[in-house]
Design an enzyme around this catalytic site. Structure first.
Site, PDB file in Angstrom:
ATOM      1  N   HIS A  18       0.924  -1.129   0.069  1.00 29.72           N
ATOM      2  CA  HIS A  18      -0.012   0.098   0.069  1.00 29.72           C
ATOM      3  C   HIS A  18       0.926   1.425  -0.042  1.00 29.72           C
ATOM      4  O   HIS A  18       0.511   1.993  -0.540  1.00 29.72           O
ATOM      5  CB  HIS A  18      -0.838  -0.014   1.196  1.00 29.72           C
ATOM      6  CG  HIS A  18      -1.928  -1.156   1.501  1.00 29.72           C
ATOM      7  ND1 HIS A  18      -1.895  -1.800   2.539  1.00 29.72           N
ATOM      8  CD2 HIS A  18      -2.776  -1.645   0.535  1.00 29.72           C
ATOM      9  CE1 HIS A  18      -2.982  -2.673   2.319  1.00 29.72           C
ATOM     10  NE2 HIS A  18      -3.230  -2.559   1.345  1.00 29.72           N
ATOM     11  N   LYS A  42     -16.913  -7.378   7.427  1.00 34.71           N
ATOM     12  CA  LYS A  42     -15.600  -8.206   7.448  1.00 34.71           C
ATOM     13  C   LYS A  42     -15.090  -8.156   8.860  1.00 34.71           C
ATOM     14  O   LYS A  42     -15.369  -7.123   9.445  1.00 34.71           O
ATOM     15  CB  LYS A  42     -14.643  -7.488   6.602  1.00 34.71           C
ATOM     16  CG  LYS A  42     -14.678  -7.791   4.891  1.00 34.71           C
ATOM     17  CD  LYS A  42     -13.566  -7.267   4.508  1.00 34.71           C
ATOM     18  CE  LYS A  42     -13.590  -7.199   3.033  1.00 34.71           C
ATOM     19  NZ  LYS A  42     -12.476  -6.531   2.178  1.00 34.71           N
ATOM     20  N   ARG A  91      -1.857  -6.662  -8.024  1.00 33.86           N
ATOM     21  CA  ARG A  91      -0.625  -7.625  -7.833  1.00 33.86           C
ATOM     22  C   ARG A  91      -0.489  -8.596  -8.832  1.00 33.86           C
ATOM     23  O   ARG A  91       0.565  -8.884  -9.636  1.00 33.86           O
ATOM     24  CB  ARG A  91      -0.713  -8.176  -6.474  1.00 33.86           C
ATOM     25  CG  ARG A  91      -0.501  -7.449  -5.121  1.00 33.86           C
ATOM     26  CD  ARG A  91      -0.932  -7.842  -4.074  1.00 33.86           C
ATOM     27  NE  ARG A  91      -2.609  -7.469  -4.076  1.00 33.86           N
ATOM     28  CZ  ARG A  91      -3.355  -7.827  -2.953  1.00 33.86           C
ATOM     29  NH1 ARG A  91      -2.686  -8.134  -1.900  1.00 33.86           N
ATOM     30  NH2 ARG A  91      -4.300  -7.475  -3.172  1.00 33.86           N
ATOM     31  N   SER A 129      -2.513  -7.706   3.418  1.00 35.51           N
ATOM     32  CA  SER A 129      -2.947  -7.471   4.746  1.00 35.51           C
ATOM     33  C   SER A 129      -2.934  -8.843   5.373  1.00 35.51           C
ATOM     34  O   SER A 129      -2.698  -9.271   6.520  1.00 35.51           O
ATOM     35  CB  SER A 129      -3.911  -6.542   4.938  1.00 35.51           C
ATOM     36  OG  SER A 129      -3.615  -5.168   4.348  1.00 35.51           O
TER      37      SER A 129
HETATM   38  P1  ADP Z   1      -9.493  -4.435  -0.330  1.00 38.67           P
HETATM   39  O1  ADP Z   1      -9.890  -4.942   1.224  1.00 38.67           O
HETATM   40  O2  ADP Z   1     -10.568  -3.769  -0.755  1.00 38.67           O
HETATM   41  O3  ADP Z   1      -8.740  -5.576  -0.851  1.00 38.67           O
HETATM   42  P2  ADP Z   1      -6.734  -3.613   0.585  1.00 38.67           P
HETATM   43  O4  ADP Z   1      -6.777  -2.567   1.859  1.00 38.67           O
HETATM   44  O5  ADP Z   1      -6.426  -4.924   0.720  1.00 38.67           O
HETATM   45  O6  ADP Z   1      -8.398  -3.409   0.218  1.00 38.67           O
HETATM   46  O7  ADP Z   1      -6.327  -2.861  -0.558  1.00 38.67           O
HETATM   47  C1  ADP Z   1      -6.546  -1.790  -1.132  1.00 38.67           C
HETATM   48  C2  ADP Z   1      -5.740  -1.695  -2.773  1.00 38.67           C
HETATM   49  O8  ADP Z   1      -4.539  -1.835  -2.479  1.00 38.67           O
HETATM   50  C3  ADP Z   1      -6.430  -2.838  -3.429  1.00 38.67           C
HETATM   51  O9  ADP Z   1      -6.439  -2.300  -4.999  1.00 38.67           O
HETATM   52  C4  ADP Z   1      -5.169  -3.863  -3.473  1.00 38.67           C
HETATM   53  O10 ADP Z   1      -5.043  -4.611  -4.856  1.00 38.67           O
HETATM   54  C5  ADP Z   1      -4.054  -2.896  -3.386  1.00 38.67           C
HETATM   55  N1  ADP Z   1      -2.947  -3.719  -2.812  1.00 38.67           N
HETATM   56  C6  ADP Z   1      -2.939  -4.465  -1.813  1.00 38.67           C
HETATM   57  N2  ADP Z   1      -1.718  -5.049  -1.448  1.00 38.67           N
HETATM   58  C7  ADP Z   1      -1.136  -4.685  -2.427  1.00 38.67           C
HETATM   59  C8  ADP Z   1       0.586  -4.654  -2.750  1.00 38.67           C
HETATM   60  N3  ADP Z   1       1.369  -5.683  -2.045  1.00 38.67           N
HETATM   61  N4  ADP Z   1       1.021  -4.059  -3.882  1.00 38.67           N
HETATM   62  C9  ADP Z   1       0.150  -3.312  -4.598  1.00 38.67           C
HETATM   63  N5  ADP Z   1      -1.145  -3.203  -4.351  1.00 38.67           N
HETATM   64  C10 ADP Z   1      -1.710  -3.612  -3.374  1.00 38.67           C
END
Ligand code: ADP
Length: 160
Positions: A18, A42, A91, A129
């Site tokens: 992120h 969630k 990703r 996460s």
């Molecule tokens: P959600 O719960 O909606 O999946 P996240 O908080 O996990 O949201 O992620 C928000 C955004 O960040 C999403 O578009 C996700 O694909 C992106 N994201 C999560 N991890 C990574 C990473 N390691 N590299 C790039 N983008 C990421």
């Protein structure tokens, strides 16, 4: 006012993946709003307030990055703040299908909305996460996956 984009997500907690997307976006946009979804369906490890405060702390030296929370539909939130550019990270191919659907739906709900995708950098490709929480829960080393502050908070969470 400048160019503003919204980066929505759960951020439970914020990871290096992120952070990378946020930093890169902040070079393209004048302001990036990191919008933490308060999704009560969630189950989360960190409360929305904790997630926001972690993001604030990580970016305390970058005035272009601000945080917010939103409930309900993202398009409603976008209407409220009058910003119509969404940033999402990609990703793997597996992200694509879901993100493709999401972008189409958001556009259907509001034609003004556009989603911009950024490819994850190589070293962050495998970070999520969910995986970070699993590793931390099992006392594994997450220092390569999250900012130091987040590592600390994860340790606190799983102390008991
Ligand atoms: P959600 O719960 O909606 O999946 P996240 O908080 O996990 O949201 O992620 C928000 C955004 O960040 C999403 O578009 C996700 O694909 C992106 N994201 C999560 N991890 C990574 C990473 N390691 N590299 C790039 N983008 C990421």
């Amino acid at each position: 006012m400048g160019k503003i984009a919204v980066y929505p997500g759960s951020f439970d907690p914020i990871t290096n993946g992120h952070v990378d997307i946020i930093c890169r976006s902040s070079k393209i946009f004048d302001k990036v709003i990191v919008a933490v979804a308060k999704n009560y369906q969630k189950s989360h490890l960190f409360s929305p307030e904790e997630r926001v405060s972690l993001i604030n702390e990580v970016f305390k030296d970058n005035p272009k990055i601000i945080t917010d929370t939103f409930e309900g539909l993202l398009v409603d939130y976008l209407n409220k703040i009058n910003v119509y550019v969404i940033i999402r990270g990609l990703r793997a191919v597996s992200d694509f299908e879901f993100e493709f659907q999401l972008a189409q739906i958001n556009r259907k709900l509001n034609y003004k909305v556009d989603t911009i995708y950024m490819m994850a950098t190589e070293e962050n490709l495998y970070i999520s996460s969910r995986i970070v929480k699993e590793i931390a829960m099992l006392n594994g080393d997450v220092s390569q996956l999250v900012p130091p502050l987040v590592e600390e908070k994860l340790k606190e969470k799983f102390k008991n």
